[in-house]
Design a protein around this motif. Structure first.
Motif, PDB file in Angstrom:
ATOM      1  N   LYS A  53       4.297 104.740   0.552  1.00  0.00           N
ATOM      2  CA  LYS A  53       4.874 104.212   1.798  1.00  0.00           C
ATOM      3  C   LYS A  53       5.421 102.805   1.608  1.00  0.00           C
ATOM      4  N   LEU A  54       4.655 101.939   0.961  1.00  0.00           N
ATOM      5  CA  LEU A  54       5.113 100.560   0.764  1.00  0.00           C
ATOM      6  C   LEU A  54       6.302 100.501  -0.182  1.00  0.00           C
ATOM      7  N   ALA A  55       6.254 101.283  -1.263  1.00  0.00           N
ATOM      8  CA  ALA A  55       7.387 101.321  -2.198  1.00  0.00           C
ATOM      9  C   ALA A  55       8.631 101.831  -1.482  1.00  0.00           C
ATOM     10  N   SER A  56       8.467 102.798  -0.591  1.00  0.00           N
ATOM     11  CA  SER A  56       9.601 103.344   0.158  1.00  0.00           C
ATOM     12  C   SER A  56      10.232 102.275   1.052  1.00  0.00           C
ATOM     13  N   GLN A  57       9.407 101.513   1.738  1.00  0.00           N
ATOM     14  CA  GLN A  57       9.929 100.443   2.597  1.00  0.00           C
ATOM     15  C   GLN A  57      10.697  99.410   1.774  1.00  0.00           C
ATOM     16  N   ILE A  58      10.152  99.057   0.623  1.00  0.00           N
ATOM     17  CA  ILE A  58      10.807  98.080  -0.253  1.00  0.00           C
ATOM     18  C   ILE A  58      12.113  98.655  -0.788  1.00  0.00           C
ATOM     19  N   ALA A  59      12.091  99.924  -1.207  1.00  0.00           N
ATOM     20  CA  ALA A  59      13.288 100.559  -1.753  1.00  0.00           C
ATOM     21  C   ALA A  59      14.416 100.584  -0.726  1.00  0.00           C
ATOM     22  N   LEU A  60      14.091 100.903   0.513  1.00  0.00           N
ATOM     23  CA  LEU A  60      15.107 100.982   1.559  1.00  0.00           C
ATOM     24  C   LEU A  60      15.710  99.615   1.894  1.00  0.00           C
ATOM     25  N   ALA A  61      14.976  98.556   1.599  1.00  0.00           N
ATOM     26  CA  ALA A  61      15.458  97.201   1.903  1.00  0.00           C
ATOM     27  C   ALA A  61      16.277  96.591   0.763  1.00  0.00           C
ATOM     28  N   GLN A  62      16.355  97.267  -0.365  1.00  0.00           N
ATOM     29  CA  GLN A  62      17.045  96.715  -1.537  1.00  0.00           C
ATOM     30  C   GLN A  62      18.560  96.817  -1.402  1.00  0.00           C
ATOM     31  N   SER A  63      19.248  95.831  -1.951  1.00  0.00           N
ATOM     32  CA  SER A  63      20.712  95.890  -1.998  1.00  0.00           C
ATOM     33  C   SER A  63      21.177  96.619  -3.259  1.00  0.00           C
ATOM     34  N   GLN A  64      20.313  96.690  -4.263  1.00  0.00           N
ATOM     35  CA  GLN A  64      20.645  97.430  -5.484  1.00  0.00           C
ATOM     36  C   GLN A  64      20.153  98.868  -5.355  1.00  0.00           C
ATOM     37  N   PRO A  65      20.673  99.789  -6.180  1.00  0.00           N
ATOM     38  CA  PRO A  65      20.194 101.174  -6.120  1.00  0.00           C
ATOM     39  C   PRO A  65      18.686 101.234  -6.368  1.00  0.00           C
ATOM     40  N   CYS A  66      17.984 101.976  -5.529  1.00  0.00           N
ATOM     41  CA  CYS A  66      16.523 102.018  -5.619  1.00  0.00           C
ATOM     42  C   CYS A  66      16.037 103.346  -5.043  1.00  0.00           C
ATOM     43  N   ASP A  67      14.996 103.920  -5.672  1.00  0.00           N
ATOM     44  CA  ASP A  67      14.422 105.165  -5.170  1.00  0.00           C
ATOM     45  C   ASP A  67      12.934 105.185  -5.481  1.00  0.00           C
ATOM     46  N   VAL A  68      12.243 106.149  -4.882  1.00  0.00           N
ATOM     47  CA  VAL A  68      10.803 106.299  -5.055  1.00  0.00           C
ATOM     48  C   VAL A  68      10.521 107.760  -5.383  1.00  0.00           C
TER      49      VAL A  68
END
Length: 147
Positions: free
Chosen positions: A74-89
């Motif tokens: 859950k926390l990684a998902s929140q961080i990933a969604l806030a990134q300006s660079q490509p990010c996934d979980v």
């Protein structure tokens, strides 16, 4: 190179990264963030954010987590969604998955391709001895029968 942050309950993250490094050597741009029982979610969130910040920006970040729906996911998902660079979980990470994508990160063009390859490797890495032996026996039997 796509960066990897491994996280999960207990010592899952350091154990998984340590196992991959034992077999394949040190992994650049790979960080383990454990979530031991004495750590709260606020501390885990801070540690995951610090991990993202410490990695070079650009090619993207993929979080490998242990359990779908757990606090690390859950926390990684929140961080990933806030990134300006490509990010996934990715949830449900295992050593076969991590090893394959870690060794091929230089050849993987995008976070999307990374995730697809990781999921394929994870599925391929889960096997039953009994099923594998039965398939081998069936193949040997077919060859003996001239098929």
């Amino acid at each position: 190179m796509i960066s990897i942050i491994v996280t999960g309950h207990g010592r899952f993250a350091s154990g998984l990264l340590g196992a991959v490094e034992q077999v394949f050597g040190p992994q650049a741009q790979a960080i383990a963030v454990d979530f031991p029982p004495e750590l709260g979610t606020a501390e885990l969130d801070a540690a995951l954010n610090a991990a993202v910040t410490s990695l070079p920006a650009g090619s993207g970040v993929v979080f490998l987590t242990d359990l779908l729906g757990g606090s690390p996911f859950k926390l990684a998902s929140q961080i990933a969604l806030a990134q300006s660079q490509p990010c996934d979980v990715i949830a449900g990470s295992n050593m076969a998955m991590f090893a394959e994508v870690a060794l091929e990160r230089d050849e993987i063009a995008s976070v999307g391709d990374f995730v697809e390859r990781a999921q394929d490797a994870a599925r391929a890495g889960v096997a039953s001895l009994r099923e594998r032996l039965a398939r081998q026996q069936a193949r040997a039997s077919a060859q003996d029968d001239g098929l």
